[in-house]
Design a protein around this motif. Structure first.
Motif, short mmCIF file in Angstrom:
data_model
loop_
_atom_site.label_atom_id
_atom_site.label_comp_id
_atom_site.label_asym_id
_atom_site.label_seq_id
_atom_site.Cartn_x
_atom_site.Cartn_y
_atom_site.Cartn_z
N PHE A 14 0.83 -1.21 0.00
CA PHE A 14 0.00 0.00 0.00
C PHE A 14 0.86 1.26 0.00
O PHE A 14 0.55 2.24 -0.69
CB PHE A 14 -0.97 0.01 1.19
CG PHE A 14 -2.19 -0.82 0.92
CD1 PHE A 14 -3.11 -0.43 -0.04
CD2 PHE A 14 -2.43 -1.98 1.62
CE1 PHE A 14 -4.23 -1.20 -0.31
CE2 PHE A 14 -3.55 -2.75 1.38
CZ PHE A 14 -4.45 -2.36 0.41
N ASP A 54 -8.16 11.38 -6.52
CA ASP A 54 -8.92 11.05 -5.30
C ASP A 54 -8.77 9.56 -4.98
O ASP A 54 -8.53 9.19 -3.83
CB ASP A 54 -10.38 11.43 -5.52
CG ASP A 54 -11.12 11.60 -4.21
OD1 ASP A 54 -10.47 11.56 -3.15
OD2 ASP A 54 -12.36 11.77 -4.26
N GLY A 55 -8.88 8.74 -6.02
CA GLY A 55 -8.70 7.31 -5.82
C GLY A 55 -7.27 6.99 -5.38
O GLY A 55 -7.06 6.07 -4.58
N GLU A 57 -5.40 8.87 -3.53
CA GLU A 57 -5.21 9.28 -2.14
C GLU A 57 -5.70 8.21 -1.17
O GLU A 57 -5.23 8.12 -0.05
CB GLU A 57 -5.95 10.60 -1.90
CG GLU A 57 -5.43 11.35 -0.70
CD GLU A 57 -5.74 12.83 -0.82
OE1 GLU A 57 -5.14 13.49 -1.68
OE2 GLU A 57 -6.60 13.31 -0.07
N VAL A 58 -6.65 7.39 -1.65
CA VAL A 58 -7.16 6.34 -0.78
C VAL A 58 -6.05 5.34 -0.42
O VAL A 58 -6.10 4.71 0.63
CB VAL A 58 -8.38 5.65 -1.43
CG1 VAL A 58 -8.88 4.50 -0.57
CG2 VAL A 58 -9.50 6.65 -1.63
N TRP A 59 -5.05 5.22 -1.30
CA TRP A 59 -3.92 4.33 -0.98
C TRP A 59 -3.25 4.78 0.32
O TRP A 59 -2.82 3.96 1.12
CB TRP A 59 -2.90 4.31 -2.12
CG TRP A 59 -3.40 3.52 -3.29
CD1 TRP A 59 -4.33 3.93 -4.20
CD2 TRP A 59 -3.04 2.19 -3.66
NE1 TRP A 59 -4.56 2.92 -5.11
CE2 TRP A 59 -3.77 1.86 -4.80
CE3 TRP A 59 -2.14 1.26 -3.13
CZ2 TRP A 59 -3.65 0.61 -5.43
CZ3 TRP A 59 -2.02 0.02 -3.76
CH2 TRP A 59 -2.77 -0.29 -4.90
N LEU A 60 -3.17 6.08 0.54
CA LEU A 60 -2.60 6.60 1.79
C LEU A 60 -3.51 6.26 2.97
O LEU A 60 -3.06 5.81 4.03
CB LEU A 60 -2.40 8.12 1.69
CG LEU A 60 -2.01 8.84 2.98
CD1 LEU A 60 -0.63 8.42 3.44
CD2 LEU A 60 -2.05 10.35 2.80
N ILE A 61 -4.82 6.49 2.77
CA ILE A 61 -5.78 6.22 3.85
C ILE A 61 -5.71 4.76 4.24
O ILE A 61 -5.67 4.41 5.43
CB ILE A 61 -7.22 6.59 3.40
CG1 ILE A 61 -7.28 8.07 3.01
CG2 ILE A 61 -8.23 6.26 4.47
CD1 ILE A 61 -8.63 8.53 2.52
N VAL A 62 -5.68 3.88 3.24
CA VAL A 62 -5.66 2.45 3.54
C VAL A 62 -4.32 2.04 4.15
O VAL A 62 -4.28 1.25 5.10
CB VAL A 62 -5.99 1.62 2.28
CG1 VAL A 62 -5.85 0.14 2.57
CG2 VAL A 62 -7.41 1.92 1.83
N GLY A 64 -2.50 3.76 6.06
CA GLY A 64 -2.58 4.17 7.46
C GLY A 64 -3.53 3.27 8.24
O GLY A 64 -3.21 2.80 9.34
N ALA A 65 -4.70 3.00 7.66
CA ALA A 65 -5.70 2.20 8.38
C ALA A 65 -5.22 0.77 8.58
O ALA A 65 -5.55 0.14 9.58
CB ALA A 65 -7.03 2.22 7.62
N VAL A 66 -4.42 0.26 7.62
CA VAL A 66 -3.88 -1.10 7.77
C VAL A 66 -2.94 -1.15 8.98
O VAL A 66 -2.96 -2.11 9.76
CB VAL A 66 -3.15 -1.54 6.48
CG1 VAL A 66 -2.18 -2.68 6.76
CG2 VAL A 66 -4.18 -1.96 5.43
#
Lengths: 358, 390
Positions: A14, A54-55, A57-62, A64-66
């Motif tokens: 990720f 935008d899609g 940026e979700v790689w960063l969110i995921v 972090g969430a992982v």
């Protein structure tokens, strides 16, 4: 392989995915203020990443969430340690995200330039600061027995961390320049391709420095390991390919370069996740920060089922927007959100909700 | 002191975040409806309306996403001990939200915005429905995580006295989750449709594009009225569920200091009622209503704050387990009264619409842009009730 190792690997994927995908849109965000000569070219540059940023940026969110789900103690220490840096990252993400939507809202050069520069600065700050954080995690920070960082904000600005940040910045610029040359035509294309070559050679030197410094810091001599050698060679190849006008291959090589840079850093880190300079016994490791095996099993099933699906539809969206953007398209027939507006209902002023019309 | 600051910061950023979230969820659904009307009927007015309200949606999504990122980061930055202890449970839904919902929402939103002339009409319509579905899916994961904080399930304590997840399904069958998730979705539809109604009314009052904006006023009222009625019903059921698992929350929301055995009255207003004034002056007492709301029975028993406090001390050791009664009491009422006012307003709108007088009713059109404040206040009050009473 133990599940916690698998999850370190998944999280690495990720982070690498984030630095490749958001890397090129950070790069375009930074470059658009410099390489575009007029408003049309700036629009083309922004529209080249419009549908996908935008899609990405979700790689960063995921990523972090992982960490949150799979390595809660790492998440707790990492996010509280880099507190102020992350506040700046959040502000940069906020300003950047808003800039995409607001830039076109008012037809005034000063307004557009203000949001354009927000996009440029925000796009530069994020990879720089996240890079510093990654460098620090490997270089080591004063982390005590309770896994708390004992230093202050300035203590985070270690020379090696800063160099890692600059390395990430250089890689994002290279990714952005080669991507933009892939998505444009005419004089903008020629200009940005020439620039790609220049950035590539600078990036090659920066990456070589990063790899060498990593080795000296770890006391493992001058010779790079295969992943690090790959990083340097890929960036050199990207610079050379850009100079012989092979922008597609130049972009692909730059992406391989990111795999090498981020991958080698994470590989050097493993099995640790954050190094303590106080005592090696205080290091955060994959084993001492991981969630219980039940959580990891659940997450493994979810990731195995859904991650391939994500890759398929994100891949499809790149396929849909594969064409190059040129002036008449960007300004007229198919403007996308950063082009002109053809929605007549929106000629009226905004409603009382405070949200602007178009 | 620093905990108070962190609490204030979290409350502020959460409230700010939740101004945008319900608009996104509600508007995505409504925009998908508008585009479906265009797809099925071919009326170009619906295409323009889709694009117009789509623009509002986009601005909202952009701010909603970044303010949401603040929330995620805050758990590690400000609440690192919490994250360390329960990340193995709480982090799971957050990671799933990213993987299952955020990727879907952001990728298809990009395809939708830029895909007008590149995708077939059918595929393009599917994109906005996927976006609308993804926003609702993302709310499910967040509400599951929040409901776990309200009523923890699906875990065991390990030897070091740390909670460890042992049943992921329990997080998604948690009764608090089921009811609060549906309640939040309905509140979002209420918010989105009132935003659409307000914008439509604002333009109708200025006689702009009357034909087009009468259509959106109609669509918004069609969504608004059933959503409001259902939200009231589900909200009251949620009250019963919470009375089962978090009796202190309900006792505080009613300023019920001492246990009331049956036919407990509900007060519409009160003066006093704080910890130093446990016998408030109650105005407009409605007999047995509190029993009904809290237990679904007219003669149900409602536990008092003092008794619950004593129980908690016995169970968890000394401490103050009483939430701020003033906030609880009034946030519950602000939410409920605003919902009733919105419903009255929406029924008025529907009546005007039925008599084809909506476009001429100056008063309705004048009030509508102000009425849009109501769902935002009610949403905020709802979260204050939920979180302050946790």
């Amino acid at each position: 392989m133990h599940l916690s190792t698998l999850w370190f690997l998944i999280d690495s994927i990720f982070w690498i995915g984030f630095f490749i995908l958001e890397g090129f849109d950070f790069g375009v965000g930074m470059l658009h203020s410099f390489v575009a000569k007029d408003e049309t070219e700036r629009r083309i540059a922004i529209n080249s990443i419009g549908p996908v940023w935008d899609g990405n940026e979700v790689w960063l969110i995921v990523a972090g969430a992982v960490i949150f789900a799979a390595f809660p103690s790492w998440y707790a220490t990492m996010f509280s340690t880099f507190y102020l840096a992350l506040v700046v990252v959040l502000l940069a993400l906020l300003v950047r995200g808003v800039a995409f939507e607001y830039r076109r809202k008012v037809d005034d050069p000063r307004w557009r330039s203000a949001f354009g520069w927000s996009l440029t600065i925000g796009s530069g700050l994020i990879p720089l600061l996240v890079g510093v954080a990654f460098g620090d995690m490997l270089h080591g920070l004063p982390i005590d027995k309770a896994h708390d960082y004992t230093g202050n904000f300035l203590g985070l600005l270690t020379p090696y961390g800063l160099w890692t940040g600059v390395t990430m910045l250089a890689m994002c610029l290279l990714m952005g320049a080669t991507y933009l040359s892939l998505k444009t035509t005419g004089s903008l294309h020629d200009r940005v391709l020439r620039l790609s070559g220049g950035i590539g050679w600078v990036a090659a030197v920066v990456v070589w420095g990063f790899v060498t410094w990593t080795h000296l810091g770890l006391g493992t001599g001058f010779l790079p390991n295969p992943l690090e050698a790959l990083a340097v060679l890929a960036v050199v190849a990207s610079a050379w390919l850009a100079s012989v006008k092979q922008e597609g291959w130049a972009f692909a090589s730059a992406a391989v370069g990111v795999v090498g840079v981020v991958g080698s850093l994470l590989a050097e880190l493993y099995p640790r996740v954050m190094v303590s300079t106080i005592n090696a016994a205080y290091d955060l490791t994959v084993a001492n920060t991981a969630s219980g095996s039940y959580t990891l099993k659940v997450m493994t099933v979810v990731a195995l089922v859904f991650f391939p699906v994500v890759l398929v539809y994100q891949g499809w969206s790149y396929h849909v927007f594969r064409s190059r953007l040129s002036a008449p398209r960007a300004g007229g027939d198919d403007p996308g959100p950063d082009g002109g507006t053809r929605i007549r209902v929106t000629d009226t002023s905004p409603g009382p909700t405070g949200a602007a019309g178009s | 002191m620093s905990t108070d600051l962190a609490r204030w910061q979290f409350a502020t950023t959460s409230i700010y975040h939740f101004l945008f979230v319900p608009v996104t969820i509600g508007l995505a659904f409504l925009v998908a409806l508008l585009q479906t009307s265009w797809y099925r009927g071919g009326d170009p007015v619906y295409r323009r309306l889709t694009r117009f309200f789509g623009t509002l949606l986009l601005i909202n999504v952009a701010i909603g996403v970044v303010t949401g990122l603040v929330q995620e980061f805050k758990f590690g930055m400000n609440w690192s001990s919490y994250s360390r202890e329960v990340g193995n449970i709480f982090g799971g839904p957050l990671a799933m939200e990213g993987l299952l919902a955020f990727f879907l929402e952001s990728t298809f939103l990009g395809l939708w915005i830029f895909g007008w002339d590149r995708l077939s009409k059918k595929v393009h319509l599917a994109c906005i429905w996927l976006v609308a579905g993804a926003t609702m899916l993302s709310a499910a994961f967040i509400m599951a995580a929040n409901s776990w904080m309200q009523h923890p399930v699906g875990y065991v304590m390990n030897a070091r006295h740390q909670p460890q997840l042992n049943n992921i399904a329990a997080l998604f069958t948690n009764p608090v989750f089921l009811w609060s998730y549906i309640h939040a979705l309905l509140a979002s539809l209420v918010t989105g449709s009132l935003v659409m109604l307000a914008v439509s009314a604002w333009h109708l009052r200025r006689k702009r594009e009357c034909g087009a904006f009468t259509r959106t006023a109609t669509v918004s009222l069609v969504v608004l009225i059933p959503s409001l009625i259902l939200a009231l019903f589900v909200g009251s059921e949620l009250g019963v569920v919470e009375d089962t698992y978090q009796p202190m929350k309900i006792a505080a929301a009613e300023a019920e200091w001492n246990t009331c055995d049956s036919h407990c009255p509900f007060s519409a207003f009160q003066i006093g009622g704080g910890v130093n004034d446990q016998n408030p002056t109650r105005i407009l007492k409605i007999p047995s209503l509190l029993s009904l709301l809290a237990t679904n029975n007219l003669d149900g028993r409602v536990q008092g704050i003092n008794q619950l406090q004593a129980e908690s001390v016995k169970q968890y050791g000394p401490g103050n387990y009483v939430p701020n009664v003033f906030i609880q009491y009034w946030s519950m009422r602000v939410m409920a009264y605003l919902a009733a006012m919105m419903l009255a307003f929406a029924v008025w709108g529907a009546w005007l619409l039925g008599r084809r007088r909506l476009g001429d009713s100056t008063w309705f059109l004048r009030i509508a842009p102000w009425a849009v404040l109501a769902p935002f206040l009610a949403n905020t009050a709802g979260w204050m009730l939920t979180e302050n009473g946790r």
